[in-house]
Design an enzyme around this catalytic site. Structure first.
Site, mmCIF file in Angstrom:
data_model
loop_
_atom_site.group_PDB
_atom_site.id
_atom_site.type_symbol
_atom_site.label_atom_id
_atom_site.label_comp_id
_atom_site.label_asym_id
_atom_site.label_seq_id
_atom_site.Cartn_x
_atom_site.Cartn_y
_atom_site.Cartn_z
ATOM 1 N N LYS A 175 0.783 -1.202 0.074
ATOM 2 C CA LYS A 175 -0.205 0.023 -0.103
ATOM 3 C C LYS A 175 0.822 1.323 -0.120
ATOM 4 O O LYS A 175 0.566 2.239 -0.849
ATOM 5 C CB LYS A 175 -0.900 0.084 1.161
ATOM 6 N N THR A 176 1.885 1.324 0.811
ATOM 7 C CA THR A 176 2.875 2.610 0.939
ATOM 8 C C THR A 176 3.700 2.570 -0.410
ATOM 9 O O THR A 176 3.744 3.954 -0.817
ATOM 10 C CB THR A 176 3.960 2.255 2.051
ATOM 11 N N ASP B 16 -1.254 6.695 6.715
ATOM 12 C CA ASP B 16 -1.206 5.318 6.972
ATOM 13 C C ASP B 16 -2.223 4.982 8.301
ATOM 14 O O ASP B 16 -2.338 6.318 9.025
ATOM 15 C CB ASP B 16 0.212 4.825 7.342
ATOM 16 N N ARG C 15 6.881 -8.238 1.561
ATOM 17 C CA ARG C 15 7.581 -7.747 2.662
ATOM 18 C C ARG C 15 8.214 -9.161 3.294
ATOM 19 O O ARG C 15 9.321 -9.057 3.788
ATOM 20 C CB ARG C 15 6.760 -7.100 3.881
#
Ligand code: ADE
Length: 340
Positions: A67-68, A112, A220
């Site tokens: 998302k980031t 966020d 990640r």
């Protein structure tokens, strides 16, 4: 929260630095989330053609899925700055006021954990999103006045792991909403190979696949496992990461063939041993494991639900058959599973 190599959140500043170094910067470097990327290319090009800022965009889905990264890519492709903040750090309207009044036309403001904005801050942000202005109250009592402050035309990108906790008025103010989902193995293997290239290490096809299969659908985690495997190969004088090195190093890290670690296995065996496989409330599981409910709900459960290792029912969580098979446990007599 202890450090878990398979946790989808960032567990330290160094971890974050490593994540950033492997992050794709341009949209064409981004692997996976095909539907989002396709739509994003259209909305970016349309905005650029009209010379307008991009519409406000909400990205929701489990942590660690990009998302980031997508917000940074949006800024890069739009040729704008990105200012990063988060719901928990914006607890007073003054905190947000300072950020908003410093924005330039087209700037991206990434918030966020947008579901964690304080209610007063959330209300403050509505006119900012809709009309690019904020209503600021100065003075108190009889002298109180509302000052209308115009803002530059910015783009708000909200990111959240808990879309269900967003209020309807906030959700409705995002013109574009994208759901990021777990990545299939093939795309994770592509990400592992890309990252290996950036880290300048050689890796076999099979080795990349095994890392992908143990990465919980999460880039990640894939990149973190790759870093651990790379270290293992380096100190053992293995020049090219092969399947056996992946198996050996991940065994050392306590990560099994489904990507579960000790805490996941304890969660599942706790449900079986203490609660007959469920249904059991998440609070009870958290208390037994001595973990926080939010950690279980946000960091552990999404993946376990996705692969059917746990199921959510109205009366609580139950262990899925797939988990019993994975852990080599028999079906539980008189349990909810027997009835399914
Ligand atoms: N690194 C982390 N996520 C990635 C993605 N979606 N594509 C390419 N590299 C990545």
């Amino acid at each position: 929260m202890r450090e878990r190599i398979v946790t989808p959140d960032k567990y330290s500043e160094e971890d974050e630095r490593q994540i950033v170094s492997l992050r794709p910067e341009k949209i064409d470097e981004y692997i996976g989330q095909g539907k989002i990327v396709k739509k994003l290319k259209v909305s970016i090009n349309a905005s650029l053609q009209r010379k307008e800022p991009h519409e406000h965009m909400l990205l929701y889905g489990p942590p660690g899925l990009g998302k980031t990264t997508l917000a940074h890519i949006l800024a890069r492709e739009m040729g704008t700055r990105i200012i990063v903040s988060s719901g928990p750090s914006l607890q007073r309207t003054g905190d947000l006021m300072g950020i908003l009044t410093n924005l330039e036309d087209g700037d991206i403001l990434l918030i966020d954990e947008v579901h964690r904005l304080a209610p007063s801050v959330e209300e403050f942000i509505y006119p900012a999103m809709e009309d690019f202005k904020v209503d600021f109250v100065v003075d108190k009592g009889a002298f109180a006045r509302v000052i209308n402050v115009p803002l530059k035309k910015f783009t708000l990108v909200g990111a959240t792991t808990r879309a269900g906790l967003l209020t309807a008025p906030l959700r409705d103010r995002f013109g574009i909403v994208h759901h990021v989902d777990f990545y299939p193995f093939e795309e994770l293997a592509d990400i592992v190979r890309r990252s290996a290239g950036i880290l300048d290490v050689k890796i076999d096809e099979e080795a990349a696949s095994v890392i992908a299969q143990r990465s919980r659908g999460t880039p990640r985690v894939a990149n973190r496992l790759l870093r651990r495997v790379r270290d293992y190969c380096q100190v053992n004088g293995i020049e090219r990461i092969d399947k056996q090195s992946v198996l050996d190093s991940l065994k050392m890290e306590g990560i099994d063939s489904a990507g579960l670690d000790d805490l996941d296995r304890r969660l599942l065996t706790t449900m079986v041993d203490y609660y007959k496989g469920g249904p059991v409330g998440i609070e009870s599981i958290a208390a037994t494991l001595n973990e926080e409910v939010d950690t279980l709900v946000e960091m552990m459960e999404p993946f376990l639900l996705k692969i059917g290792f746990i199921k959510r029912t109205r009366r609580g969580r139950i262990v899925g058959d797939a988990a019993l098979k994975h852990l080599n446990l028999p079906r539980i007599k008189g349990s909810q599973q027997e009835l399914l």
